[in-house]
Design a protein around this motif. Structure first.
Motif, PDB file in Angstrom:
ATOM      1  N   GLY A 198      31.143   6.685  19.106  1.00 10.20           N
ATOM      2  CA  GLY A 198      30.830   8.095  19.651  1.00 10.20           C
ATOM      3  C   GLY A 198      29.330   7.875  20.313  1.00 10.20           C
ATOM      4  N   LEU A 199      28.965   6.684  20.671  1.00 12.97           N
ATOM      5  CA  LEU A 199      27.837   6.538  21.463  1.00 12.97           C
ATOM      6  C   LEU A 199      28.189   6.127  22.812  1.00 12.97           C
ATOM      7  CD1 LEU A 199      25.166   4.733  19.206  1.00 12.97           C
ATOM      8  CD2 LEU A 199      25.446   7.047  19.568  1.00 12.97           C
ATOM      9  N   PRO A 200      27.472   6.343  23.857  1.00 19.59           N
ATOM     10  CA  PRO A 200      27.750   6.364  25.187  1.00 19.59           C
ATOM     11  C   PRO A 200      28.312   4.733  25.427  1.00 19.59           C
ATOM     12  CG  PRO A 200      26.025   7.537  25.205  1.00 19.59           C
ATOM     13  CD  PRO A 200      26.102   7.141  23.679  1.00 19.59           C
ATOM     14  N   ILE A 201      29.276   4.753  26.156  1.00 14.76           N
ATOM     15  CA  ILE A 201      29.847   3.412  26.783  1.00 14.76           C
ATOM     16  C   ILE A 201      29.562   3.541  28.389  1.00 14.76           C
ATOM     17  CG2 ILE A 201      31.767   1.918  27.120  1.00 14.76           C
ATOM     18  CD1 ILE A 201      32.990   3.334  24.629  1.00 14.76           C
ATOM     19  N   THR A 258      47.248  10.409  17.075  1.00 11.95           N
ATOM     20  CA  THR A 258      47.159  11.279  18.137  1.00 11.95           C
ATOM     21  C   THR A 258      45.758  10.805  18.933  1.00 11.95           C
ATOM     22  OG1 THR A 258      48.337  13.046  17.094  1.00 11.95           O
ATOM     23  CG2 THR A 258      47.021  13.685  19.112  1.00 11.95           C
ATOM     24  N   MET A 259      45.654  11.008  20.187  1.00 16.68           N
ATOM     25  CA  MET A 259      44.451  10.438  20.947  1.00 16.68           C
ATOM     26  C   MET A 259      44.386  11.723  21.816  1.00 16.68           C
ATOM     27  SD  MET A 259      43.139   6.971  22.817  1.00 16.68           S
ATOM     28  CE  MET A 259      44.312   7.264  24.168  1.00 16.68           C
ATOM     29  N   THR A 260      43.133  12.232  21.745  1.00 15.02           N
ATOM     30  CA  THR A 260      42.881  13.296  22.980  1.00 15.02           C
ATOM     31  C   THR A 260      41.817  12.898  23.661  1.00 15.02           C
ATOM     32  OG1 THR A 260      40.803  14.389  21.421  1.00 15.02           O
ATOM     33  CG2 THR A 260      43.143  15.430  20.893  1.00 15.02           C
ATOM     34  N   ARG A 261      42.000  13.443  24.919  1.00 17.61           N
ATOM     35  CA  ARG A 261      40.774  13.272  25.961  1.00 17.61           C
ATOM     36  C   ARG A 261      40.160  14.646  26.367  1.00 17.61           C
ATOM     37  NH1 ARG A 261      42.481  10.347  31.648  1.00 17.61           N
ATOM     38  NH2 ARG A 261      43.942  12.308  31.561  1.00 17.61           N
ATOM     39  N   GLY A 262      38.922  14.954  25.992  1.00 20.78           N
ATOM     40  CA  GLY A 262      38.262  16.290  26.319  1.00 20.78           C
ATOM     41  C   GLY A 262      38.961  17.335  25.536  1.00 20.78           C
ATOM     42  N   GLY A 320      32.472  10.186  31.939  1.00 27.01           N
ATOM     43  CA  GLY A 320      32.442  11.737  31.380  1.00 27.01           C
ATOM     44  C   GLY A 320      33.589  11.764  30.400  1.00 27.01           C
ATOM     45  N   ASP A 321      34.629  10.969  30.389  1.00 27.01           N
ATOM     46  CA  ASP A 321      35.761  11.320  29.424  1.00 27.01           C
ATOM     47  C   ASP A 321      35.272  10.915  27.919  1.00 27.01           C
ATOM     48  OD1 ASP A 321      37.577  11.787  31.043  1.00 27.01           O
ATOM     49  OD2 ASP A 321      38.331   9.969  31.192  1.00 27.01           O
ATOM     50  N   VAL A 322      35.672  11.897  26.981  1.00 21.35           N
ATOM     51  CA  VAL A 322      35.591  11.582  25.653  1.00 21.35           C
ATOM     52  C   VAL A 322      36.861  11.467  25.148  1.00 21.35           C
ATOM     53  CG1 VAL A 322      34.622  12.564  23.651  1.00 21.35           C
ATOM     54  CG2 VAL A 322      33.318  13.140  25.720  1.00 21.35           C
ATOM     55  N   PHE A 323      37.290  10.596  24.420  1.00 26.94           N
ATOM     56  CA  PHE A 323      38.490  10.140  23.722  1.00 26.94           C
ATOM     57  C   PHE A 323      38.303  10.201  22.336  1.00 26.94           C
ATOM     58  CE2 PHE A 323      39.185   8.363  27.827  1.00 26.94           C
ATOM     59  CZ  PHE A 323      40.392   8.573  28.256  1.00 26.94           C
ATOM     60  N   ARG A 351      35.752   7.866  17.992  1.00 27.44           N
ATOM     61  CA  ARG A 351      35.552   8.267  19.357  1.00 27.44           C
ATOM     62  C   ARG A 351      35.016   7.353  20.151  1.00 27.44           C
ATOM     63  NH1 ARG A 351      31.424  13.039  19.633  1.00 27.44           N
ATOM     64  NH2 ARG A 351      30.496  11.545  18.118  1.00 27.44           N
ATOM     65  N   ALA A 352      35.621   7.466  21.598  1.00 28.88           N
ATOM     66  CA  ALA A 352      35.001   6.856  22.560  1.00 28.88           C
ATOM     67  C   ALA A 352      34.438   7.720  23.636  1.00 28.88           C
ATOM     68  CB  ALA A 352      36.076   5.709  23.196  1.00 28.88           C
ATOM     69  N   VAL A 353      33.188   7.517  23.978  1.00 28.55           N
ATOM     70  CA  VAL A 353      32.500   8.367  24.789  1.00 28.55           C
ATOM     71  C   VAL A 353      32.074   7.434  26.132  1.00 28.55           C
ATOM     72  CG1 VAL A 353      30.584  10.141  25.130  1.00 28.55           C
ATOM     73  CG2 VAL A 353      31.563   9.939  22.980  1.00 28.55           C
ATOM     74  N   PHE A 354      32.325   8.146  27.332  1.00 22.78           N
ATOM     75  CA  PHE A 354      32.018   7.293  28.563  1.00 22.78           C
ATOM     76  C   PHE A 354      31.054   7.975  29.210  1.00 22.78           C
ATOM     77  CE2 PHE A 354      36.396   5.733  27.363  1.00 22.78           C
ATOM     78  CZ  PHE A 354      36.211   4.477  27.314  1.00 22.78           C
ATOM     79  N   ALA A 355      29.865   7.251  29.456  1.00 24.20           N
ATOM     80  CA  ALA A 355      28.781   7.768  30.257  1.00 24.20           C
ATOM     81  C   ALA A 355      29.160   7.939  31.702  1.00 24.20           C
ATOM     82  CB  ALA A 355      27.512   6.713  29.983  1.00 24.20           C
TER      83      ALA A 355
END
Length: 265
Positions: A96-99, A189-193, A247-250, A261-265
């Motif tokens: 959940g922290l920015p990558i 199930t993987m979501t993006r946004g 900006g993607d959040v998976f 969660r993977a959050v892309f800065a």
């Protein structure tokens, strides 16, 4: 110059090419073009050169990733078994922290189940029972695969040489015991946004994620870098990979295993 030393020079040049692409942020041409022998063994020889360089620089080896666990991808590359790459501590990002997206060249995200070991798997051959006894717990994971090769123009030797197209990984924070857990039937199930981006089952990974782990244990058991207690094993994608943009959040949900969660800065 002997034939052996000439071959070694070619391998070092291929390793240099991949290392420079990673450092410069500019993808390179396929390394197969410079390799007279284009086999898995050649790819692993190139990979090992950069693995030893990384360890010499002080990077810490914390696990392995398994790739090519999908039969469709194996058919595409003309192979009948997976491959593996090395995971280093500086490739891990918190849930959940920015990558920082800029650290990658051509990133893609895939959801998979990670296993964390409590015992060494040295020697072998190993059975699934051996591997189960060696596993401490499972975690949900998102792997960010990346390629230092322009346009993902890869064959088997290219992806193996390029550390199995490894980029980074995110692990969930709630460990799950394998006892009573059927990973084969675990739905993902993987979501993006918030929108569905990828789905799959544990069975999509070589029929069962533990099958992939047994393959890896046997592939590494007698080599210089066997699996050791504390290692993380990313067992392979359960569904299609998804391109990543800033900006993607998976968010990946696994039945019985949890979410990450993977959050892309």
């Amino acid at each position: 110059m002997t034939e052996w030393s000439e071959a070694t020079d070619v391998l070092v040049e291929a390793a240099d090419q991949l290392l420079e692409a990673a450092r410069s942020g500019k993808p390179c041409s396929p390394v197969r073009q410079a390799l007279p022998v284009r086999t898995a063994e050649t790819g692993y020889a190139v990979q090992e050169i950069n693995t030893r360089r990384a360890l010499h620089e002080g990077r810490r080896l914390v696990g392995r990733k398994i790739g090519l666990t999908s039969q469709a991808v194996q058919r595409q590359l003309g192979v009948d078994q997976p491959d593996f790459g090395m995971l280093f501590a500086d490739m891990a990002y918190p849930d959940g922290l920015p990558i920082p997206t800029e650290r990658f060249l051509q990133p893609r995200a895939e959801a998979e189940i990670a296993l964390v070991l409590k015992a060494d798997l040295v020697g072998g051959p190993f059975t699934v029972a051996d591997v189960i006894r060696a596993v401490d717990f499972a975690l949900p994971a998102i792997e960010i695969v990346d390629s230092r090769i322009a346009g993902w123009d890869i064959t088997l030797v290219d992806t193996i040489a390029d550390n199995a197209s490894s980029g980074a990984f995110v692990l969930g924070n709630t460990p799950v015991d394998l006892r009573g857990l059927d990973l084969r039937l675990a739905g993902m199930t993987m979501t993006r946004g918030g929108q569905e981006a990828s789905t799959g089952l544990g069975a999509s990974c070589l029929g069962h994620p533990l099958n992939a782990a047994v393959w890896l244990a046997n592939a590494l058991g007698a080599k210089d870098f066997p699996l050791l207690a504390g290692d993380v094993v990313l067992t392979g994608a359960l569904g299609p990979v998804v391109p990543v943009e800033a900006g993607d959040v998976f968010e990946a949900h696994f039945e019985g295993v949890g979410s990450v969660r993977a959050v892309f800065a």
